[in-house]
Each structure stands twice: as C-alpha cells, then as structure tokens.
Design an enzyme around this catalytic site. Structure first.
Site, mmCIF file in Angstrom:
data_model
loop_
_atom_site.group_PDB
_atom_site.id
_atom_site.type_symbol
_atom_site.label_atom_id
_atom_site.label_comp_id
_atom_site.label_asym_id
_atom_site.label_seq_id
_atom_site.Cartn_x
_atom_site.Cartn_y
_atom_site.Cartn_z
ATOM 1 N N ASN A 113 0.824 -1.198 0.000
ATOM 2 C CA ASN A 113 0.000 0.000 0.000
ATOM 3 C C ASN A 113 0.870 1.266 0.000
ATOM 4 O O ASN A 113 2.045 1.210 -0.324
ATOM 5 C CB ASN A 113 -0.993 0.003 1.162
ATOM 6 C CG ASN A 113 -2.359 0.560 0.733
ATOM 7 O OD1 ASN A 113 -2.451 1.639 0.160
ATOM 8 N ND2 ASN A 113 -3.403 -0.190 1.021
ATOM 9 N N ARG A 114 0.312 2.389 0.419
ATOM 10 C CA ARG A 114 0.946 3.687 0.217
ATOM 11 C C ARG A 114 1.602 4.239 1.471
ATOM 12 O O ARG A 114 1.121 4.036 2.586
ATOM 13 C CB ARG A 114 -0.097 4.691 -0.301
ATOM 14 C CG ARG A 114 -0.605 4.348 -1.688
ATOM 15 C CD ARG A 114 -1.819 5.174 -2.072
ATOM 16 N NE ARG A 114 -2.206 4.884 -3.455
ATOM 17 C CZ ARG A 114 -2.989 3.857 -3.814
ATOM 18 N NH1 ARG A 114 -3.459 3.033 -2.897
ATOM 19 N NH2 ARG A 114 -3.289 3.661 -5.085
ATOM 20 N N HIS A 139 3.606 0.110 -2.738
ATOM 21 C CA HIS A 139 3.930 -1.311 -2.911
ATOM 22 C C HIS A 139 5.423 -1.605 -3.015
ATOM 23 O O HIS A 139 5.870 -2.404 -3.843
ATOM 24 C CB HIS A 139 3.215 -1.868 -4.132
ATOM 25 C CG HIS A 139 1.725 -1.999 -3.971
ATOM 26 N ND1 HIS A 139 1.119 -2.097 -2.746
ATOM 27 C CD2 HIS A 139 0.720 -2.052 -4.897
ATOM 28 C CE1 HIS A 139 -0.191 -2.224 -2.906
ATOM 29 N NE2 HIS A 139 -0.461 -2.179 -4.208
ATOM 30 N N HIS A 210 -1.040 -9.814 -3.867
ATOM 31 C CA HIS A 210 -1.854 -8.916 -4.690
ATOM 32 C C HIS A 210 -2.600 -9.669 -5.785
ATOM 33 O O HIS A 210 -2.712 -9.184 -6.920
ATOM 34 C CB HIS A 210 -0.969 -7.827 -5.308
ATOM 35 C CG HIS A 210 -1.669 -6.540 -5.573
ATOM 36 N ND1 HIS A 210 -2.625 -6.403 -6.546
ATOM 37 C CD2 HIS A 210 -1.558 -5.309 -4.995
ATOM 38 C CE1 HIS A 210 -3.052 -5.156 -6.588
ATOM 39 N NE2 HIS A 210 -2.422 -4.466 -5.641
ATOM 40 N N SER A 211 -3.160 -10.827 -5.471
ATOM 41 C CA SER A 211 -3.940 -11.564 -6.465
ATOM 42 C C SER A 211 -5.255 -10.854 -6.757
ATOM 43 O O SER A 211 -5.895 -10.289 -5.876
ATOM 44 C CB SER A 211 -4.230 -12.980 -5.967
ATOM 45 O OG SER A 211 -3.073 -13.775 -6.002
ATOM 46 N N TYR A 212 -5.631 -10.885 -8.032
ATOM 47 C CA TYR A 212 -6.925 -10.370 -8.480
ATOM 48 C C TYR A 212 -7.846 -11.564 -8.693
ATOM 49 O O TYR A 212 -7.596 -12.408 -9.552
ATOM 50 C CB TYR A 212 -6.785 -9.629 -9.811
ATOM 51 C CG TYR A 212 -6.093 -8.293 -9.756
ATOM 52 C CD1 TYR A 212 -6.809 -7.111 -9.964
ATOM 53 C CD2 TYR A 212 -4.720 -8.194 -9.553
ATOM 54 C CE1 TYR A 212 -6.179 -5.874 -9.957
ATOM 55 C CE2 TYR A 212 -4.083 -6.963 -9.537
ATOM 56 C CZ TYR A 212 -4.817 -5.807 -9.743
ATOM 57 O OH TYR A 212 -4.185 -4.594 -9.739
ATOM 58 N N ASP A 276 -11.243 1.161 -3.193
ATOM 59 C CA ASP A 276 -9.792 0.990 -3.025
ATOM 60 C C ASP A 276 -9.469 1.474 -1.611
ATOM 61 O O ASP A 276 -8.772 2.468 -1.417
ATOM 62 C CB ASP A 276 -9.013 1.783 -4.073
ATOM 63 C CG ASP A 276 -7.544 1.363 -4.155
ATOM 64 O OD1 ASP A 276 -7.152 0.439 -3.406
ATOM 65 O OD2 ASP A 276 -6.796 1.953 -4.952
ATOM 66 N N GLN A 314 -7.340 -4.550 2.380
ATOM 67 C CA GLN A 314 -7.591 -3.575 1.326
ATOM 68 C C GLN A 314 -8.486 -4.225 0.276
ATOM 69 O O GLN A 314 -8.105 -5.205 -0.374
ATOM 70 C CB GLN A 314 -6.288 -3.115 0.677
ATOM 71 C CG GLN A 314 -6.451 -2.023 -0.358
ATOM 72 C CD GLN A 314 -6.441 -0.626 0.240
ATOM 73 O OE1 GLN A 314 -6.278 -0.464 1.444
ATOM 74 N NE2 GLN A 314 -6.618 0.383 -0.594
ATOM 75 N N GLU A 342 -6.448 -7.642 -0.085
ATOM 76 C CA GLU A 342 -5.067 -7.639 0.373
ATOM 77 C C GLU A 342 -5.021 -7.499 1.894
ATOM 78 O O GLU A 342 -5.213 -6.414 2.425
ATOM 79 C CB GLU A 342 -4.307 -6.482 -0.285
ATOM 80 C CG GLU A 342 -4.369 -6.478 -1.799
ATOM 81 C CD GLU A 342 -4.082 -5.094 -2.355
ATOM 82 O OE1 GLU A 342 -2.961 -4.584 -2.136
ATOM 83 O OE2 GLU A 342 -4.981 -4.514 -2.993
#
Length: 377
Positions: A113-114, A139, A210-212, A276, A314, A342
């Site tokens: 994340n940020r 990330h 980070h799987s979609y 998000d 997330q 996440e």
C-alpha cells in the site's frame, strides 16, 4: 520457519502408514497428500531462470506460483458442476510479468500500500523512498518484492518456501531484511500464505499478496455480480490521493457496509473511483488466523473465505484495469475484471502512530498468515 499445518499433516500421514502397515496401503495414503512439481518458466534479462511450481491437492485444486515475484499465476478450482477454471488474473508466460502490469498475484513488500510523501521517520532519522505513485510510495517502490527472483525450496508436505534478502538501502529502506514466504495447499482447499521476516535494523514491514480474483473463471466479464462480506465496522478515510487522513469512519449506512453479504456492483457507483479502501477488521489480531470475509459468485457457485492474522484488508475493485492487457486466455483485462483482498496493516502506518505499529526491530520476528479457502454452494 517450519509450517505448523504442513508439519502436522506430514506427521499424521506417517502415523497412518505405520498404523495401517503394508507397503500398498502406505503408498495409497501418501498419494492423497498435497503434491508439488516444477518446471522452467523463462529467463530474466540477466540470464537467470525463473521456475513455475504447481501445488496440487486430492480434490483436483491446483495453484501455480513462480519464484519471480512470488507470483500466483493461476488458481484452478471447480464450480458447483465440478468444472475447474482459473479464478485469478495473470499470464501463462514469464514475459507477461516482466512487462508492466498491475501487480498481478505478486508478493508485495517491503511495504504494501501507500506511504505518504515517500518518506518516514524511524528512531529520529528520516528515510526517503521512491515516489512511484504521484508524490507517494506504493507497494515497495520501483523495484519491490514483486520484481525480484526469490530463492525457492519445495517441502515434503507439498509446500513451497520462497526466500529473499532485501539489502540495507534497497528502495530507501533501512536494514537488511530476510524474508520468507511459505505457500501451502491443503486438502481442505485452503491456500495458506505464511509470511515471516527478520531485520538487523529498525524498518517498516507490511507484506501481502496482490492476487486479483474473479470466481466466475471468465476474465472477459467482471466481478460486479459477486457478493462480498467483510467483518469490519469501520474503514480508514482517505484523501484524493488515497492516503489515510487518520480518521476511522463507520461503515454503517454507507456503501462500505459489507458486514452482511452484498453485491459489489449494487453500490459501487456511490464510491467515487470505485473501492480501493482499507477496512479495519473486527476482532483482535492474534497468532491464529480468523475468518474476516467471504467472496461468492452466484453463477458458478464458487466461494472464497478469507482468514488472516492481520488487522486490515484492502478491498480493491480493479478500478484502474483499462483493457490494454491480455491475460493468459487471450482476454482483454477490463475495468473490474478482478478484485483484490489484500490482508495487511493500514496504509501510511509509518507516519500514523495512532495506527497498529509496523516497525520491525532487530531481535524481533515478523509473522503473519493469510488463508484463502475455496468451496462451492
């Protein structure tokens, strides 16, 4: 680090063989244990080889993972009719991952994340990071853990152990950080991800995957018809750059209330830009994973429970997927083609002392577990 579940299942298998006696019976039991195989996946620009590892269980579930970026390239699970399909976005060759992509399936670190303004202070010293998301750090930076070749070792229990040393100063972070990530697939259709790390100098650590996910198995469609449940009474408010303001907002009466299963597409239009956001999970984080949410596709009947030891998750609804990338099936990956759950500590925690702490000190051990459990209804 020895995986507890893997060790127990291995010992249990040995006990069954001894109790049953006879070579044939022992072989039959062993054949039902989770298995792992590997093959070459491609070469990096420097000539090093990346491999692809396939984890299989007795139910026909298969998970492909490459040691480049620790990326999960495929998870094949059956629907209610018994038909298997891949339920994560990704590519079928290494080249796809060497090109720019939105972190498909990767291990994210040092910090998921940020981090605002790409800087933080530890022990009175300021550290500057790569600003790779506007003025912010995202990330792990320009070359995060998603873009490195991990050491790999397979276990007798069918697990895959990946290791990486992030050296002092890498992407601006202090200290040498030794990281280990263990992937295991159980016969209960659980993909277990076990993270651990140690450092020789205080540094922030926040690892995730980070799987979609698209449980329909059809990446030409979207996830707006999926229903989602998240056990969270609040979420971290963010500004226009998706940086937390520090305030925790209640989900009640808002499009963020997923305490009961809710169809994702029903309220996404009320969230500017789409979902998000970091959800503040209910319950105290502990050494044992707790059930924190579920994702369900009513068309296929596939369901995925999420269990974790982390304080947050997330939920990202694939807002920035723009149809410019094709997946392994040749489909253009459009907006909302997949979603991420996440598990993590909160964004910008190094600059938010009111958030759960993320600084790992020398002599301490970072340990967290996340489980994705698949079933049908």
């Amino acid at each position: 680090m020895k995986r507890i579940t893997g060790l127990l299942s291995f010992l249990f298998a040995i006990c069954l063989v001894v109790a049953c006696g006879g070579e044939g019976q022992g072989d039959e039991i062993g054949s039902s244990d989770p298995e792992i195989s590997s093959r070459a996946f491609g070469e990096l620009e420097d000539g090093r080889q990346a491999d692809l590892y396939t984890l299989r269980n007795s139910n026909g579930v298969e998970v492909d993972i490459t040691n480049y970026g620790g990326i999960i390239t495929s998870i094949r699970v059956p629907d209610r009719e018994g038909q298997s399909a891949n339920v994560v976005l990704g590519f079928d060759n290494l080249e796809g991952y060497l090109d720019e992509h939105p972190y498909f399936g990767a291990i994210i670190g040092r910090y998921a994340n940020r981090i605002s303004d790409a800087r933080f202070v530890v022990d009175g010293q300021e550290y500057l990071l790569a600003a790779n998301n506007g003025d912010n750090h995202l990330h792990g930076g320009i070359r995060g853990f998603d873009k490195v070749l991990w050491g790999a070792e397979t276990g007798m229990d069918g697990s895959l152990t990946l290791t990486y040393r992030s050296e002092d100063g890498e992407e601006g972070y202090p200290g040498n950080l030794d990281v280990e990530v263990v992937y295991s697939l159980t016969n209960e259709n659980e993909l277990v991800i076990d993270y651990s790390a140690e450092t020789d100098r205080a540094t922030p650590v926040n690892l995730t995957n980070h799987s979609y996910f698209n449980l329909s198995g059809d990446t030409s469609g979207d996830i707006l018809g999926h229903t989602l449940e998240i056990d969270a009474d609040s979420y971290t408010q963010v500004d226009e750059e998706l940086i937390p303001t520090g305030e925790l907002l209640p989900v009640e009466g808002t499009p963020f209330d997923f305490r009961e299963p809710f169809r994702i597409g029903e309220r996404i239009g009320d969230v500017p830009g789409g979902y998000d956001h970091n959800f503040v999970l209910n319950g105290e984080p502990s050494a044992l994973p707790r059930l924190i949410g579920s994702l369900y596709d009513p068309e296929s009947g596939r369901k995925m429970d999420v269990l974790t030891t982390e304080p947050g998750v997330q939920f990202y609804s694939g807002n920035f997927l723009d149809g410019t990338i094709r997946d392994g099936a040749g489909n253009l990956i459009g907006k909302h083609a997949g979603l991420c759950l996440e598990t993590q500590h909160f964004p910008d925690s190094p600059n938010r002392p009111e958030f759960p702490p993320v600084i790992l000190h020398q002599g301490e051990k970072y340990e967290t577990i996340t489980i994705y459990r698949f079933s049908v209804e």
